[in-house]
Design a protein around this motif. Structure first.
Motif, PDB file in Angstrom:
ATOM      1  N   GLY A 252      52.391  52.548 -10.776  1.00 22.46           N
ATOM      2  CA  GLY A 252      51.273  51.631 -10.732  1.00 22.46           C
ATOM      3  C   GLY A 252      50.346  52.181  -9.666  1.00 22.46           C
ATOM      4  O   GLY A 252      50.048  53.376  -9.638  1.00 22.46           O
ATOM      5  N   GLU A 253      49.919  51.335  -8.770  1.00 24.37           N
ATOM      6  CA  GLU A 253      49.169  51.832  -7.614  1.00 24.37           C
ATOM      7  C   GLU A 253      50.079  52.658  -6.703  1.00 24.37           C
ATOM      8  O   GLU A 253      49.617  53.515  -5.962  1.00 24.37           O
ATOM      9  CB  GLU A 253      48.569  50.660  -6.826  1.00 24.37           C
ATOM     10  N   SER A 261      71.672  51.177  -3.603  1.00 22.56           N
ATOM     11  CA  SER A 261      71.930  50.370  -2.415  1.00 22.56           C
ATOM     12  C   SER A 261      71.224  49.025  -2.512  1.00 22.56           C
ATOM     13  O   SER A 261      71.358  48.184  -1.622  1.00 22.56           O
ATOM     14  CB  SER A 261      71.465  51.105  -1.153  1.00 22.56           C
ATOM     15  N   GLY A 262      70.454  48.821  -3.576  1.00 26.69           N
ATOM     16  CA  GLY A 262      69.754  47.562  -3.768  1.00 26.69           C
ATOM     17  C   GLY A 262      68.363  47.533  -3.179  1.00 26.69           C
ATOM     18  O   GLY A 262      67.747  46.472  -3.134  1.00 26.69           O
ATOM     19  N   ARG A 263      67.841  48.682  -2.782  1.00 31.73           N
ATOM     20  CA  ARG A 263      66.489  48.732  -2.239  1.00 31.73           C
ATOM     21  C   ARG A 263      65.482  49.082  -3.332  1.00 31.73           C
ATOM     22  O   ARG A 263      65.773  49.871  -4.227  1.00 31.73           O
ATOM     23  CB  ARG A 263      66.371  49.782  -1.133  1.00 31.73           C
ATOM     24  N   VAL A 264      64.298  48.501  -3.208  1.00 34.05           N
ATOM     25  CA  VAL A 264      63.155  48.872  -4.026  1.00 34.05           C
ATOM     26  C   VAL A 264      62.108  49.473  -3.093  1.00 34.05           C
ATOM     27  O   VAL A 264      61.804  48.918  -2.032  1.00 34.05           O
ATOM     28  CB  VAL A 264      62.561  47.655  -4.762  1.00 34.05           C
ATOM     29  N   TYR A 265      61.562  50.620  -3.500  1.00 32.21           N
ATOM     30  CA  TYR A 265      60.614  51.363  -2.672  1.00 32.21           C
ATOM     31  C   TYR A 265      59.264  51.437  -3.361  1.00 32.21           C
ATOM     32  O   TYR A 265      59.181  51.593  -4.591  1.00 32.21           O
ATOM     33  CB  TYR A 265      61.099  52.794  -2.437  1.00 32.21           C
ATOM     34  N   ALA A 266      58.198  51.370  -2.568  1.00 33.96           N
ATOM     35  CA  ALA A 266      56.852  51.707  -3.025  1.00 33.96           C
ATOM     36  C   ALA A 266      56.427  52.943  -2.245  1.00 33.96           C
ATOM     37  O   ALA A 266      56.367  52.922  -1.001  1.00 33.96           O
ATOM     38  CB  ALA A 266      55.887  50.561  -2.772  1.00 33.96           C
ATOM     39  N   LEU A 267      56.152  54.034  -2.967  1.00 27.64           N
ATOM     40  CA  LEU A 267      55.812  55.312  -2.348  1.00 27.64           C
ATOM     41  C   LEU A 267      54.409  55.729  -2.768  1.00 27.64           C
ATOM     42  O   LEU A 267      53.961  55.437  -3.888  1.00 27.64           O
ATOM     43  CB  LEU A 267      56.810  56.392  -2.787  1.00 27.64           C
ATOM     44  N   ASP A 291      51.511  42.005 -13.206  1.00 33.51           N
ATOM     45  CA  ASP A 291      50.846  41.380 -12.067  1.00 33.51           C
ATOM     46  C   ASP A 291      51.747  41.441 -10.837  1.00 33.51           C
ATOM     47  O   ASP A 291      51.265  41.441  -9.703  1.00 33.51           O
ATOM     48  CB  ASP A 291      50.495  39.920 -12.377  1.00 33.51           C
ATOM     49  N   SER A 292      53.046  41.459 -11.058  1.00 26.10           N
ATOM     50  CA  SER A 292      54.045  41.674 -10.016  1.00 26.10           C
ATOM     51  C   SER A 292      54.863  42.910 -10.364  1.00 26.10           C
ATOM     52  O   SER A 292      54.753  43.450 -11.472  1.00 26.10           O
ATOM     53  CB  SER A 292      54.982  40.464  -9.894  1.00 26.10           C
ATOM     54  N   VAL A 293      55.682  43.346  -9.414  1.00 28.99           N
ATOM     55  CA  VAL A 293      56.704  44.345  -9.708  1.00 28.99           C
ATOM     56  C   VAL A 293      57.991  43.573  -9.981  1.00 28.99           C
ATOM     57  O   VAL A 293      58.485  42.853  -9.108  1.00 28.99           O
ATOM     58  CB  VAL A 293      56.893  45.324  -8.534  1.00 28.99           C
ATOM     59  N   TYR A 294      58.516  43.691 -11.200  1.00 29.90           N
ATOM     60  CA  TYR A 294      59.709  42.956 -11.600  1.00 29.90           C
ATOM     61  C   TYR A 294      60.901  43.896 -11.556  1.00 29.90           C
ATOM     62  O   TYR A 294      60.845  45.023 -12.074  1.00 29.90           O
ATOM     63  CB  TYR A 294      59.529  42.385 -13.004  1.00 29.90           C
ATOM     64  N   VAL A 295      61.997  43.431 -10.957  1.00 26.28           N
ATOM     65  CA  VAL A 295      63.177  44.278 -10.827  1.00 26.28           C
ATOM     66  C   VAL A 295      64.418  43.411 -10.841  1.00 26.28           C
ATOM     67  O   VAL A 295      64.421  42.280 -10.330  1.00 26.28           O
ATOM     68  CB  VAL A 295      63.101  45.130  -9.533  1.00 26.28           C
TER      69      VAL A 295
END
Length: 389
Positions: A252-253, A261-267, A291-295
C-alpha cells in the motif's frame, strides 16, 4: 487427464453425463453428494471474474476493488476434489481455477461443473494465477506449470530447486515465484516460454507469493523482507524481522508484512525503513490493505485486527475462537478462513460478524470474493461457492 491430454469442457461434461458424479472429475454439486452434474452445453458466464491471482493483484492487496460479497452463507455448489484444497481459487472468464491434491481443476463458476482436470506431478498448495489465457501454478514436485486456460493443455514447465508452494505473481510478461528449498530462490520467468530471466538466492525458504510494484517484495523464512529489482533481481534492501515471514507481504503506502512472532510491520517501499510494528498474537497472517490493514492471528484462540495504515493503531479487533488460517479478503466485508473449518465475514468498519459458514475441515484456502459469491477450498477436500442462498 495427465500431462499428455487434458479434458476439454465438452469432454468433461460428456464423461460426467455417462459415468455420473464420481471422484475428482465429476465432483459433488449442490446439496447431494454423488449427484449427476447437469447435462447441458450452456456457455460460461464471462462476467464472473476479477480474481486473477492470490490476493487479487500483483501487489497482494487482498482488496476486491469494490466487488460485493455474499450477504449470507448459502451454499450454491460444492466440488469434491478428493484431497485437501489449500490453494486459493482464481476466478476469471466464468471459470474457477484451483488446485487440490495432485491436480489443477477448472470449474464452471456458476454451477461447479468441471471443465477440465490436469494431473500434476505432486500436491498443489500454490494458488493459480490466470493471465492472458494461461494458468500458472506450482507444485511440491519442484515445478511451475503453465497451462492453457481454455483446455488445460500444458504450455511449459519450469524446474525449481525445491517445492513451489509460493503462489506465482504474474505481471508485465514475467512470472515471479519462490521455492521452499533450504537454499530458497526467487525466480523471474518469461511468461510466454518459461525461460529463466533471473534468480535471487535468499538465506532460507520462500513459501509465499511475491508482491510486485516498483520492486519485487518477498518474505524469507530466516526472518527478513527483501526488495529486489524487477529487471535483474538485484537486492535493493533487506530488513530483518523478529520471526520467520511465512505469510506474503502486501503493498500500500507501505510494505506490510506479518511474521510468526505475531508482529506486523510497515516498511518504507524505497529503503525498507521501519515505520511501525504492532503485535497481534502468536502468528500474523498475510495482511490485506483497504481503508485499514487487516490481519489475522494464527494462535489457537485466533483473532482478526484492523490497523491504521499510517501508524499501526488498533481500530478494532475481534476474537474468532479459532486460528485465522488464511489471508483476509476485503470487499464490502472482510472474509477469512479458520482452522476449525469456519469461513467468516465481518463488517470492515467495526468487525461485526455478518455471516459464518462451517466446512467439514480446516480452511487454509483464502476466500475469493466475486460479485455476490465467495469461492473457497477446505481440508475436507471440497471447493465451495457461497452466496445469499
Amino acid at each position: 487427464m495427465g500431462s499428455d491430454g487434458e479434458f476439454t469442457r465438452r469432454g468433461a461434461l460428456a464423461l460426467a453425463g455417462a459415468a455420473g458424479a464420481s471422484g475428482a472429475i465429476a465432483g459433488c454439486l449442490g446439496d447431494g453428494e454423488g449427484e449427476e452434474p447437469p447435462d447441458r452445453t450452456a456457455p460460461l458466464d464471462d462476467s464472473i471474474g476479477g480474481v486473477r491471482m492470490f490476493q487479487y493483484d500483483p501487489p497482494n492487496t487482498g482488496n476486491a476493488a469494490g466487488l460485493v460479497g455474499p450477504s449470507a452463507a448459502g451454499e450454491r455448489f460444492r466440488f469434491d476434489a478428493g484431497a485437501e484444497v489449500r490453494s486459493s481459487p482464481a476466478v476469471s472468464g466464468g471459470t474457477v481455477y484451483v488446485g487440490g491434491g495432485e491436480a489443477l481443476y477448472a470449474l464452471d463458476a456458476s454451477d461447479g461443473v468441471p471443465l477440465w482436470t490436469f494431473e500434476t506431478d505432486a500436491p498443489v498448495y500454490s494458488s493459480p494465477a490466470v493471465v492472458d489465457g494461461t494458468v500458472y501454478a506450482g507444485t511440491r514436485g519442484d515445478r511451475l506449470y503453465a497451462l492453457d486456460a481454455e483446455d488445460g493443455s500444458e504450455r511449459w514447465t519450469f524446474e525449481a530447486n525445491g517445492w513451489v508452494d509460493a503462489s506465482p505473481t504474474v505481471t508485465g510478461g514475467t512470472v515471479y515465484a519462490g521455492s521452499r528449498a533450504t537454499d530458497g530462490e526467487v525466480y523471474a520467468i518469461d511468461a510466454e516460454d518459461g525461460s529463466e530471466r533471473w534468480t535471487f538466492g535468499t538465506e532460507y525458504r520462500v513459501v509465499t507469493a511475491p508482491a510486485v510494484g516498483d520492486a519485487v517484495y518477498v518474505g524469507g523464512w530466516e526472518g527478513a523482507v527483501y526488495a529486489l529489482d524487477p529487471d535483474d533481481g538485484a537486492e535493493r534492501w533487506r530488513t530483518g524481522t523478529e520471526g520467520p515471514v511465512l505469510s506474503a507481504v502486501a503493498l500500500g503506502e507501505s510494505v506490510y508484512a506479518g511474521d510468526n512472532s505475531g508482529r506486523v510491520y510497515a516498511l518504507g517501499p524505497d529503503d525498507g525503513a521501519e515505520r511501525w510494528r504492532v503485535g497481534v498474537g502468536e502468528t500474523a497472517t498475510t495482511p490485506a490493505v483497504g481503508d485499514s490493514v487487516y490481519v489475522g492471528n494464527g494462535a489457537e484462540a485466533g483473532g482478526l485486527y484492523a490497523l491504521d495504515p499510517d501508524d499501526g493503531a488498533e481500530r478494532w479487533r475481534i476474537e474468532t475462537d479459532a486460528a485465522v488460517t488464511t489471508a483476509p479478503a476485503v470487499a464490502d466485508g472482510v472474509c477469512v478462513g479458520l482452522g476449525d473449518g469456519g469461513v467468516v465475514s465481518v463488517d470492515p468498519g467495526d468487525g461485526t460478524e455478518r455471516w459464518r459458514f462451517d466446512a467439514d475441515g480446516g480452511v487454509r484456502s483464502t476466500p475469493s470474493i466475486v460479485e455476490g459469491t465467495a469461492y473457497v477450498g477446505s481440508d475436507d477436500g471440497r471447493v465451495y461457492a457461497l452466496d445469499d442462498g
